[in-house]
Design an enzyme around this catalytic site. Structure first.
Site, PDB file in Angstrom:
ATOM      1  N   ARG A 275       0.887  -1.031   0.046  1.00  0.00           N
ATOM      2  CA  ARG A 275      -0.390   0.217   0.118  1.00  0.00           C
ATOM      3  C   ARG A 275       0.988   1.505   0.280  1.00  0.00           C
ATOM      4  NH1 ARG A 275      -4.969   1.859  -1.464  1.00  0.00           N
ATOM      5  NH2 ARG A 275      -5.470   3.448   0.276  1.00  0.00           N
ATOM      6  N   GLU A 370     -16.084 -19.826  27.211  1.00  0.00           N
ATOM      7  CA  GLU A 370     -14.733 -21.118  28.023  1.00  0.00           C
ATOM      8  C   GLU A 370     -14.148 -19.730  28.575  1.00  0.00           C
ATOM      9  OE1 GLU A 370     -13.370 -24.435  26.874  1.00  0.00           O
ATOM     10  OE2 GLU A 370     -14.593 -24.409  24.784  1.00  0.00           O
ATOM     11  N   GLY A 371     -15.480 -19.467  30.035  1.00  0.00           N
ATOM     12  CA  GLY A 371     -13.893 -18.401  30.454  1.00  0.00           C
ATOM     13  C   GLY A 371     -14.295 -16.682  30.140  1.00  0.00           C
TER      14      GLY A 371
HETATM   15  C1  LIG Z   1     -20.616 -17.798  20.504  1.00  0.00           C
HETATM   16  C2  LIG Z   1     -20.585 -18.613  21.286  1.00  0.00           C
HETATM   17  C3  LIG Z   1     -20.446 -20.151  21.561  1.00  0.00           C
HETATM   18  C4  LIG Z   1     -20.524 -20.427  22.954  1.00  0.00           C
HETATM   19  N1  LIG Z   1     -20.221 -21.503  22.878  1.00  0.00           N
HETATM   20  C5  LIG Z   1     -20.514 -22.689  24.651  1.00  0.00           C
HETATM   21  C6  LIG Z   1     -21.029 -23.781  24.605  1.00  0.00           C
HETATM   22  O1  LIG Z   1     -20.762 -24.601  23.377  1.00  0.00           O
HETATM   23  N2  LIG Z   1     -21.306 -24.463  24.946  1.00  0.00           N
HETATM   24  C7  LIG Z   1     -21.241 -24.203  26.343  1.00  0.00           C
HETATM   25  O2  LIG Z   1     -22.170 -24.104  27.755  1.00  0.00           O
HETATM   26  N3  LIG Z   1     -21.145 -22.403  26.602  1.00  0.00           N
HETATM   27  C8  LIG Z   1     -20.946 -21.222  25.199  1.00  0.00           C
HETATM   28  N4  LIG Z   1     -21.556 -20.543  25.646  1.00  0.00           N
HETATM   29  C9  LIG Z   1     -21.470 -19.646  26.491  1.00  0.00           C
HETATM   30  C10 LIG Z   1     -19.922 -18.914  27.177  1.00  0.00           C
HETATM   31  O3  LIG Z   1     -19.141 -19.227  27.733  1.00  0.00           O
HETATM   32  C11 LIG Z   1     -20.467 -17.652  28.173  1.00  0.00           C
HETATM   33  O4  LIG Z   1     -20.818 -16.595  27.412  1.00  0.00           O
HETATM   34  C12 LIG Z   1     -19.561 -17.025  28.892  1.00  0.00           C
HETATM   35  O5  LIG Z   1     -18.852 -18.290  29.921  1.00  0.00           O
HETATM   36  C13 LIG Z   1     -19.456 -16.354  29.631  1.00  0.00           C
HETATM   37  O6  LIG Z   1     -21.021 -16.030  29.991  1.00  0.00           O
HETATM   38  P1  LIG Z   1     -21.632 -14.769  29.889  1.00  0.00           P
HETATM   39  O7  LIG Z   1     -22.050 -14.646  28.791  1.00  0.00           O
HETATM   40  O8  LIG Z   1     -23.565 -15.650  31.092  1.00  0.00           O
HETATM   41  O9  LIG Z   1     -21.581 -13.815  30.785  1.00  0.00           O
HETATM   42  P2  LIG Z   1     -22.379 -13.055  31.548  1.00  0.00           P
HETATM   43  O10 LIG Z   1     -21.526 -14.656  32.914  1.00  0.00           O
HETATM   44  O11 LIG Z   1     -23.405 -12.152  31.990  1.00  0.00           O
HETATM   45  O12 LIG Z   1     -20.859 -12.246  32.250  1.00  0.00           O
HETATM   46  C14 LIG Z   1     -20.844 -10.656  31.847  1.00  0.00           C
HETATM   47  C15 LIG Z   1     -19.588 -10.256  32.522  1.00  0.00           C
HETATM   48  O13 LIG Z   1     -19.963  -9.739  33.341  1.00  0.00           O
HETATM   49  C16 LIG Z   1     -18.619  -9.978  34.067  1.00  0.00           C
HETATM   50  N5  LIG Z   1     -18.779 -11.287  35.060  1.00  0.00           N
HETATM   51  C17 LIG Z   1     -19.304 -11.711  35.520  1.00  0.00           C
HETATM   52  N6  LIG Z   1     -19.025 -12.677  36.689  1.00  0.00           N
HETATM   53  C18 LIG Z   1     -18.146 -11.299  36.885  1.00  0.00           C
HETATM   54  C19 LIG Z   1     -16.831 -11.351  38.771  1.00  0.00           C
HETATM   55  N7  LIG Z   1     -17.181 -12.591  39.336  1.00  0.00           N
HETATM   56  N8  LIG Z   1     -16.474 -10.742  38.251  1.00  0.00           N
HETATM   57  C20 LIG Z   1     -15.620  -9.489  37.892  1.00  0.00           C
HETATM   58  N9  LIG Z   1     -16.572  -9.612  36.371  1.00  0.00           N
HETATM   59  C21 LIG Z   1     -17.958 -10.356  35.933  1.00  0.00           C
HETATM   60  C22 LIG Z   1     -17.901 -11.179  32.773  1.00  0.00           C
HETATM   61  O14 LIG Z   1     -16.677 -11.244  32.568  1.00  0.00           O
HETATM   62  C23 LIG Z   1     -18.619 -10.141  31.128  1.00  0.00           C
HETATM   63  O15 LIG Z   1     -17.582  -9.153  31.168  1.00  0.00           O
HETATM   64  C24 LIG Z   1     -20.784 -19.829  23.915  1.00  0.00           C
HETATM   65  C25 LIG Z   1     -20.905 -18.500  23.951  1.00  0.00           C
HETATM   66  C26 LIG Z   1     -20.501 -17.585  22.526  1.00  0.00           C
HETATM   67  C27 LIG Z   1     -20.836 -15.811  22.646  1.00  0.00           C
END
Ligand SMILES: Cc1cc2nc3c(=O)[nH]c(=O)nc-3n(C[C@H](O)[C@H](O)[C@H](O)COP(=O)(O)OP(=O)(O)OC[C@H]3O[C@@H](n4cnc5c(N)ncnc54)[C@H](O)[C@@H]3O)c2cc1C
Length: 391
Positions: A275, A370-371
């Site tokens: 570029r 996955e966390g």
């Molecule tokens: C595309 C995709 C595929 C997935 N596939 C799977 C699957 O195959 N199987 C499965 O079981 N799950 C699956 N998941 C789920 C995924 O593991 C969760 O989305 C993830 O664990 C976070 O949970 P949550 O989205 O409910 O966010 P929440 O737990 O509601 O968290 C929201 C926010 O709060 C923060 N938070 C939460 N607790 C705390 C704390 N104690 N201190 C500070 N901050 C905190 C989090 O870091 C985040 O920023 C998938 C998700 C996506 C997006």
């Protein structure tokens, strides 16, 4: 397709010299598969929001499903070879790596580790070949980061189990022949195998995703689902069982996202060399070089961490907290690399003629699942201080 077809992996620290011939051969085979079979079709699948199902037989034949498991038709590879497979697949697309991670780390691993001999014989060879697809149901609509709060229940009634509850965001949910569902029982959290078509079990898809579009993500609805007594994974015991599965899959994610990071680094580097702006390639500007140097340094550090943890896993001494560090680090590095590469590509950074924009979107889901970054930070905080912040 942008600059994808002549990909160069980054090897600033001669990591090549630390790999065995077998590991290099496996990496190169998967790299060629991604270049030849995945890249030509992946943008179209991402646009349409579909998984490239036509690739599943080849993925199975190459032995990439449950590649680190032994017996039952699995390839029995070491952790570094397994990590390199994930790295190369995610260079193609996070949806593809997610498919392979879920099938191997979250479905085949628990059946292998906690299943009865009958369950293993029934499912593992078919899952290894890609003739059956699995999913892993842990997350619920109201319980993501705190799976211990799950409300899905399994109650013993005579010689049957009755399951009620809902899972959310489940990769491969609607296409899975078998779901590993985690539910609370009178004896703590246990795993159950729920087969497609079981009355009361449905799996509607999540739609409208801007991330992991080339991957199926679904809810799992369980309404008075009646299972035979032998549907339980007999060796599963408490929340630590699904957490053991997550440690397997997170190890693969740590490697995978560094494949993604290498892809966007490679694309940004070559774009910057071609570029011309202000009369010379933008690669010649110090501000561009700062971005590329940061990416190369962080990718190299991550490669070394992943490789070292792979060798610890080989020796059987790796800890879940070390895997948390690698998952957290890899996702942070990859996420920042997609931002910097997107900047270097200018307007083309938001076009799907290039790969960077797709990876930019994908890493958001991988950063969360996955966390989350926060949760892995707390895992490390607990390990370092001895004072768990999440209890
Ligand atoms: C595309 C995709 C595929 C997935 N596939 C799977 C699957 O195959 N199987 C499965 O079981 N799950 C699956 N998941 C789920 C995924 O593991 C969760 O989305 C993830 O664990 C976070 O949970 P949550 O989205 O409910 O966010 P929440 O737990 O509601 O968290 C929201 C926010 O709060 C923060 N938070 C939460 N607790 C705390 C704390 N104690 N201190 C500070 N901050 C905190 C989090 O870091 C985040 O920023 C998938 C998700 C996506 C997006």
């Amino acid at each position: 397709m942008g600059l994808g077809s002549s990909f160069q992996g980054l090897d600033y620290a001669n990591i090549e010299s630390l790999l065995s011939d077998e590991e290099k051969m496996i990496r190169d085979t998967v790299r060629a598969f991604v270049t030849d079979e995945v890249l030509p079709v992946i943008e179209h699948h991402f646009r349409d929001g579909t998984f490239p199902n036509q690739l599943i037989p080849a993925i199975g034949t190459m032995g990439l499903l449950g590649a680190n498991l032994h017996g039952y038709g699995c390839a029995g590879l070491g952790p570094v070879a397994y990590g390199l497979i994930m790295q190369e697949l995610e260079r193609g697309d996070s949806g593809l790596r997610s498919f392979v991670s879920v099938q191997g780390g979250l479905v085949m691993y628990p059946i292998h580790a906690f299943g009865s001999e009958t369950q293993k014989e029934r499912w593992l060879p078919a899952l290894a070949k890609g003739e059956a697809i699995g999913c892993f149901g842990l997350t619920e609509p109201d319980h993501g980061s705190d799976p211990g709060g799950m409300t899905t229940r399994a109650v013993k009634k005579g010689d049957k189990w009755i399951l009620n509850g809902a899972k959310a965001w489940i990769t491969n949910g609607s296409v899975a022949d078998v779901a590993v569902v985690w539910a609370k029982t009178g004896d703590g959290v246990r795993g159950f195998l729920v087969e497609k078509g079981t009355p009361g079990y449905t799996a509607p898809d999540h739609t409208g995703k801007f991330s992991l579009r080339a991957s199926v993500t679904s809810e799992l609805i369980l309404q008075d689902v009646e299972l035979e007594a032998d549907a339980i994974l007999p060796g599963s015991k408490g929340l630590k069982s699904p957490l053991m599965c997550l440690t397997q899959a997170r190890f693969g994610i740590a490697w995978g996202v560094i494949g993604l990071a290498q892809c966007v680094f490679d694309e940004a580097l070559r774009y910057s060399q071609q570029r011309i702006m202000f009369g010379k390639p933008i690669a010649g500007f110090q501000l561009t070089q700062r971005k590329l140097a940061w990416m190369a340094t962080e990718i190299t550090k991550s490669q070394l961490l992943n490789l070292h943890l792979g060798r610890l896993k080989e020796a059987g001494t790796i800890t879940p907290q070390q895997v948390s560090m690698a998952k957290m680090n890899g996702c942070r590095v990859a996420r920042e690399c997609t931002h910097l590469a997107r900047e270097i590509l200018g307007a083309n950074g938001i076009s799907d003629e290039y790969q960077t924009g797709r990876h930019f979107c994908n890493i958001e889901a991988v950063y969360t699942y996955e966390g989350t970054d926060d949760i892995h930070t707390l895992v490390l905080g607990d390990r370092i201080t001895g004072a768990p912040a999440y209890e």
